[in-house]
Design a protein around this motif. Structure first.
Motif, mmCIF file in Angstrom:
data_model
loop_
_atom_site.group_PDB
_atom_site.id
_atom_site.type_symbol
_atom_site.label_atom_id
_atom_site.label_comp_id
_atom_site.label_asym_id
_atom_site.label_seq_id
_atom_site.Cartn_x
_atom_site.Cartn_y
_atom_site.Cartn_z
ATOM 1 N N UNK A 1 0.851 -1.198 0.000
ATOM 2 C CA UNK A 1 0.000 0.000 0.000
ATOM 3 C C UNK A 1 0.883 1.243 0.000
ATOM 4 N N UNK A 2 1.972 1.193 0.765
ATOM 5 C CA UNK A 2 2.899 2.316 0.849
ATOM 6 C C UNK A 2 3.562 2.664 -0.469
ATOM 7 N N UNK A 3 3.622 1.712 -1.402
ATOM 8 C CA UNK A 3 4.174 2.004 -2.729
ATOM 9 C C UNK A 3 3.353 3.057 -3.463
ATOM 10 N N UNK A 4 2.121 3.270 -3.040
ATOM 11 C CA UNK A 4 1.230 4.252 -3.674
ATOM 12 C C UNK A 4 1.041 5.505 -2.814
ATOM 13 N N UNK A 5 1.850 5.645 -1.762
ATOM 14 C CA UNK A 5 1.736 6.799 -0.867
ATOM 15 C C UNK A 5 1.953 8.102 -1.633
ATOM 16 N N UNK A 6 1.278 9.181 -1.240
ATOM 17 C CA UNK A 6 1.560 10.475 -1.853
ATOM 18 C C UNK A 6 2.949 10.999 -1.459
ATOM 19 N N UNK B 1 7.271 5.984 -0.320
ATOM 20 C CA UNK B 1 7.340 5.036 -1.444
ATOM 21 C C UNK B 1 8.743 4.450 -1.576
ATOM 22 N N UNK B 2 9.761 5.294 -1.392
ATOM 23 C CA UNK B 2 11.144 4.820 -1.478
ATOM 24 C C UNK B 2 11.451 3.833 -0.354
ATOM 25 N N UNK B 3 11.045 4.155 0.857
ATOM 26 C CA UNK B 3 11.269 3.258 1.994
ATOM 27 C C UNK B 3 10.579 1.914 1.779
ATOM 28 N N UNK B 4 9.343 1.950 1.316
ATOM 29 C CA UNK B 4 8.595 0.708 1.073
ATOM 30 C C UNK B 4 9.246 -0.112 -0.037
ATOM 31 N N UNK B 5 9.706 0.551 -1.075
ATOM 32 C CA UNK B 5 10.393 -0.157 -2.160
ATOM 33 C C UNK B 5 11.618 -0.884 -1.634
ATOM 34 N N UNK C 1 5.624 -1.974 -11.327
ATOM 35 C CA UNK C 1 4.828 -0.784 -11.629
ATOM 36 C C UNK C 1 5.568 0.475 -11.170
ATOM 37 N N UNK C 2 6.179 0.413 -9.994
ATOM 38 C CA UNK C 2 6.938 1.563 -9.492
ATOM 39 C C UNK C 2 8.128 1.875 -10.399
ATOM 40 N N UNK C 3 8.788 0.836 -10.898
ATOM 41 C CA UNK C 3 9.935 1.044 -11.801
ATOM 42 C C UNK C 3 9.505 1.835 -13.032
ATOM 43 N N UNK D 1 12.074 4.699 -8.382
ATOM 44 C CA UNK D 1 12.275 3.782 -9.515
ATOM 45 C C UNK D 1 13.550 2.965 -9.330
ATOM 46 N N UNK D 2 14.621 3.613 -8.893
ATOM 47 C CA UNK D 2 15.887 2.926 -8.670
ATOM 48 C C UNK D 2 15.769 1.879 -7.558
ATOM 49 N N UNK D 3 15.175 2.258 -6.437
ATOM 50 C CA UNK D 3 15.047 1.318 -5.318
ATOM 51 C C UNK D 3 14.116 0.159 -5.660
#
Length: 113
Positions: free
Chosen positions: A55-60, A65-69, A86-88, A97-99
């Motif tokens: 869920x955190x991957x979609x955080x505003x 998002x980076x931490x969750x990745x 999807x994040x990439x 994207x990198x993480x």
């Protein structure tokens, strides 16, 4: 599963690492300690943290998002490959994207490759 604990960790992290935080650190900035402690706490939750991290991957908040990745890679969350991919391809921040790409490499399943 302790979803509430993971949500609380992400909320507290978000307060210290707001979305509008500068993308580099100043010498006096010790917020990296909060990042490290948050990551450690999330990883201590092991696989039960995965649903909230997805869920955190979609955080505003791009920092969340980076931490969750990053955490999903360390947890070897093979079920999260789709969200990481999807994040990439779609995240607006290059660090996410990198993480996410790095985490896919850490998961190293056929689907992740």
């Amino acid at each position: 599963m302790n979803e509430t604990k993971v949500k609380n960790i992400l909320e507290e992290f978000s307060k210290s690492w707001p979305a509008d935080r500068i993308d580099y650190r100043r010498p006096e900035d010790e917020s990296w300690k909060i990042y490290g402690l948050s990551l450690k706490e999330l990883l201590s939750e092991d696989k039960k943290a995965i649903p909230e991290l997805e869920i955190g991957l979609k955080s505003p908040n791009k920092q969340v998002r980076a931490l969750c990745s990053r955490a999903l890679g360390f947890l070897n969350a093979d079920a999260s490959v789709g969200g990481l991919a999807d994040a990439v391809y779609t995240d607006s921040w290059e660090t996410v994207r990198l993480l996410a790409a790095d985490s896919l490499g850490m998961i190293f399943t056929t689907e992740a490759k």
